[in-house]
Design a protein around this motif. Structure first.
Motif, short mmCIF file in Angstrom:
data_model
loop_
_atom_site.label_atom_id
_atom_site.label_comp_id
_atom_site.label_asym_id
_atom_site.label_seq_id
_atom_site.Cartn_x
_atom_site.Cartn_y
_atom_site.Cartn_z
N LEU A 69 34.77 49.78 34.73
CA LEU A 69 34.48 50.06 36.13
C LEU A 69 34.28 51.55 36.39
O LEU A 69 34.09 51.95 37.53
N GLY A 70 34.30 52.39 35.34
CA GLY A 70 34.34 53.82 35.55
C GLY A 70 35.77 54.21 35.90
O GLY A 70 36.71 53.49 35.63
N CYS A 71 35.95 55.38 36.52
CA CYS A 71 37.29 55.73 36.97
C CYS A 71 37.68 54.80 38.13
O CYS A 71 36.84 54.12 38.70
N GLU A 72 38.95 54.78 38.44
CA GLU A 72 39.44 53.81 39.42
C GLU A 72 40.08 54.53 40.61
O GLU A 72 40.51 55.67 40.51
N MET A 73 40.15 53.81 41.72
CA MET A 73 40.85 54.32 42.89
C MET A 73 42.34 54.03 42.79
O MET A 73 43.16 54.71 43.41
N GLY A 74 42.71 53.05 42.01
CA GLY A 74 44.09 52.64 41.87
C GLY A 74 44.13 51.21 41.39
O GLY A 74 43.09 50.58 41.18
N ILE A 75 45.32 50.69 41.19
CA ILE A 75 45.50 49.30 40.79
C ILE A 75 46.09 48.55 41.98
O ILE A 75 47.22 48.81 42.39
N SER A 76 45.33 47.62 42.53
CA SER A 76 45.83 46.84 43.65
C SER A 76 46.72 45.72 43.14
O SER A 76 46.33 44.95 42.27
N THR A 77 47.92 45.64 43.70
CA THR A 77 48.87 44.59 43.31
C THR A 77 48.97 43.51 44.39
O THR A 77 49.87 42.69 44.37
N GLN A 78 48.04 43.54 45.34
CA GLN A 78 48.00 42.50 46.35
C GLN A 78 46.82 41.57 46.07
O GLN A 78 46.12 41.75 45.08
N LYS A 79 46.58 40.61 46.93
CA LYS A 79 45.53 39.62 46.67
C LYS A 79 44.33 39.76 47.60
O LYS A 79 43.29 39.17 47.34
N LEU A 80 44.45 40.50 48.67
CA LEU A 80 43.37 40.76 49.60
C LEU A 80 43.35 42.26 49.87
O LEU A 80 44.39 42.86 50.03
N HIS A 81 42.23 42.94 49.98
CA HIS A 81 40.88 42.52 49.74
C HIS A 81 40.47 42.80 48.30
O HIS A 81 39.38 42.40 47.86
N ALA A 82 41.32 43.47 47.58
CA ALA A 82 41.03 43.81 46.19
C ALA A 82 42.26 43.51 45.35
O ALA A 82 43.39 43.52 45.83
N ARG A 83 42.04 43.27 44.05
CA ARG A 83 43.15 43.00 43.13
C ARG A 83 42.83 43.61 41.77
O ARG A 83 41.72 43.49 41.28
N GLY A 84 43.84 44.25 41.16
CA GLY A 84 43.63 44.89 39.87
C GLY A 84 42.95 46.24 40.04
O GLY A 84 42.98 46.84 41.12
N PRO A 85 42.32 46.77 38.96
CA PRO A 85 41.66 48.07 39.06
C PRO A 85 40.59 48.07 40.15
O PRO A 85 39.75 47.17 40.21
N MET A 86 40.65 49.07 41.03
CA MET A 86 39.71 49.17 42.14
C MET A 86 38.57 50.10 41.79
O MET A 86 38.73 51.31 41.73
#
Length: 417
Positions: free
Chosen positions: A381-398
């Motif tokens: 994904l290239g660099c990431e904004m962070g790792i989302s540990t929730q299910k909405l609206h994003a999950r995993g590497p952002m």
């Protein structure tokens, strides 16, 4: 300049970027990367000031997160270039429907608007976040920790020079000047200015944002990551995986904090683990891992676990260890103690792997691999904004796609209802 004034400027500038084509955004990113390299000496001088102030107040592991050198700055620039090379998510048609009345309905990815990122003492987050926001068409407001303020300021100044050089306003990437809690609270309360707030840091920061934010907020980061060594596991493979997951960079959220071991192999495996992570590392002059073990594992590893050790993100050369009687018990423990980040099983049993995958409710689940791969770059994904540990609206590497929303574009030729 006040934080509110910065939010206003970002809101005013954001439509320019939302309407920018891919070529302009890529040229901006390449210019930002070059400006970082050109400003290396200034960035290193700023970082030296941060390091000097931080010594004695934060741990050696956290100092490593703060430190910059020429190779790390070059890596930051390369990360921006990698984002420039990625497909542009803005304008992508996610779904298309032609209705019986002739209406053409396209679900189309668009920029969010203004994204605020609150983070702690990692200067590279400054460039990663800015690059992802620019490519996804979003203005960004960065609020770093006071430990890294001078470093982040120098990095932001360099990136702003890159933006201006291609005709885009510097206000598209801003660093909050107030490092007190007041500025964080202003971002959390920035209704009408902030379209998404992303906290990236420790449990306290994330909890404060998710509990107090009035703007949309993504829960990220905290990683009590587990590795379960099944009775069928290749034990040498398991040692390598755990050593990598625990010691390659213990201060990051995808480092393993807990090891679960099947009781049937504990007598053989735990001495192997101690030999590799304690004895051998000490002999090589490296920091040995301090294990916090349950009443069975303590016979091999020495230090008994305390009440909170299985619920602690150590971010250090420490690891909690527990023996279990089955994959089901391992799953039960993980579901009770995990933060939903990344979990791994080491096994040669396909049925055990399948049970583990189906039973674990975390953003990333691994079979026979280190949890350290939960990373935007490693996921392509290239660099990431962070790792989302929730299910909405994003999950995993952002990555880029997670920094967009969508709108429905409907085309007709005079239809009425």
């Amino acid at each position: 300049m006040t934080t509110r004034e910065q939010m206003q400027l970002a809101k005013q500038a954001s439509p320019l970027l939302a309407c920018a084509d891919t070529l302009l955004k890529n040229n901006a990113l390449l210019a930002m990367a070059q400006s970082l390299l050109d400003g290396t000496s200034d960035i290193l001088a700023a970082n030296a000031a941060d390091m000097e102030k931080a010594r004695g107040t934060i741990s050696e592991v956290m100092l490593d997160r703060l430190a910059l050198n020429e190779s790390r700055i070059a890596a930051m620039a390369e990360g921006i270039r990698q984002v420039a090379a990625l497909p542009d998510p803005v304008g992508e048609v996610l779904a298309r429907e032609v209705r019986p009345n002739g209406l053409v309905i396209e679900k189309t990815a668009v920029a969010l608007g203004v994204i605020a990122i609150i983070y702690e003492s990692r200067p590279n987050v400054t460039s990663d976040a800015a690059a992802l926001c620019i490519k996804s068409g979003n203005a960004c407001i960065l609020r770093g920790g006071k430990e890294a303020f001078h470093s982040a300021s120098a990095i932001t100044k360099a990136m702003q020079q890159g933006l201006v050089s291609v005709g885009l306003p510097a206000q598209l990437v801003q660093l909050v000047q107030d490092t007190t809690r007041n500025s964080a609270n202003e971002l959390m309360q920035g209704v009408g200015y902030i379209d998404l707030l992303i906290p990236r840091g420790g449990a306290g920061l994330i909890r404060a944002c998710t509990e107090n934010a009035k703007v949309p907020c993504i829960q990220t980061g905290t990683g009590i990551c587990h590795i379960y060594v099944d009775r069928s596991a290749d034990l040498e493979m398991a040692v390598r995986i755990i050593e990598n997951a625990k010691t390659s960079r213990p201060s990051v959220c995808n480092a393993a904090e807990v090891c679960l071991v099947h009781r049937e192999i504990a007598g053989v495996f735990l001495p192997m683990l101690k030999e590799a992570l304690v004895d051998r590392r000490a002999a090589e002059g490296k920091v040995p891992v301090e294990f916090r073990a349950d009443e069975e594992a303590v016979n091999y590893l020495g230090i008994p676990a305390g009440e909170t050790d299985f619920d602690t993100e150590f971010l250090d050369y420490k690891m909690a260890v527990r023996t279990v009687s089955s994959v089901e018990e391992a799953i039960s423990h993980i579901r009770a103690h995990s933060t939903g980040h990344s979990e791994a099983i080491v096994t040669a049993d396909d049925a055990a792997a399948r049970n583990f995958i189906q039973g674990i409710d975390s953003a990333a689940v691994y079979v026979n691999a280190s949890t350290r791969f939960t990373d935007g770059g490693e996921f392509g994904l290239g660099c990431e904004m962070g790792i989302s540990t929730q299910k909405l609206h994003a999950r995993g590497p952002m990555g880029l796609r997670e920094l967009t929303t969508y709108q429905y574009i409907v085309r007709g030729n005079g239809q009425i209802r």
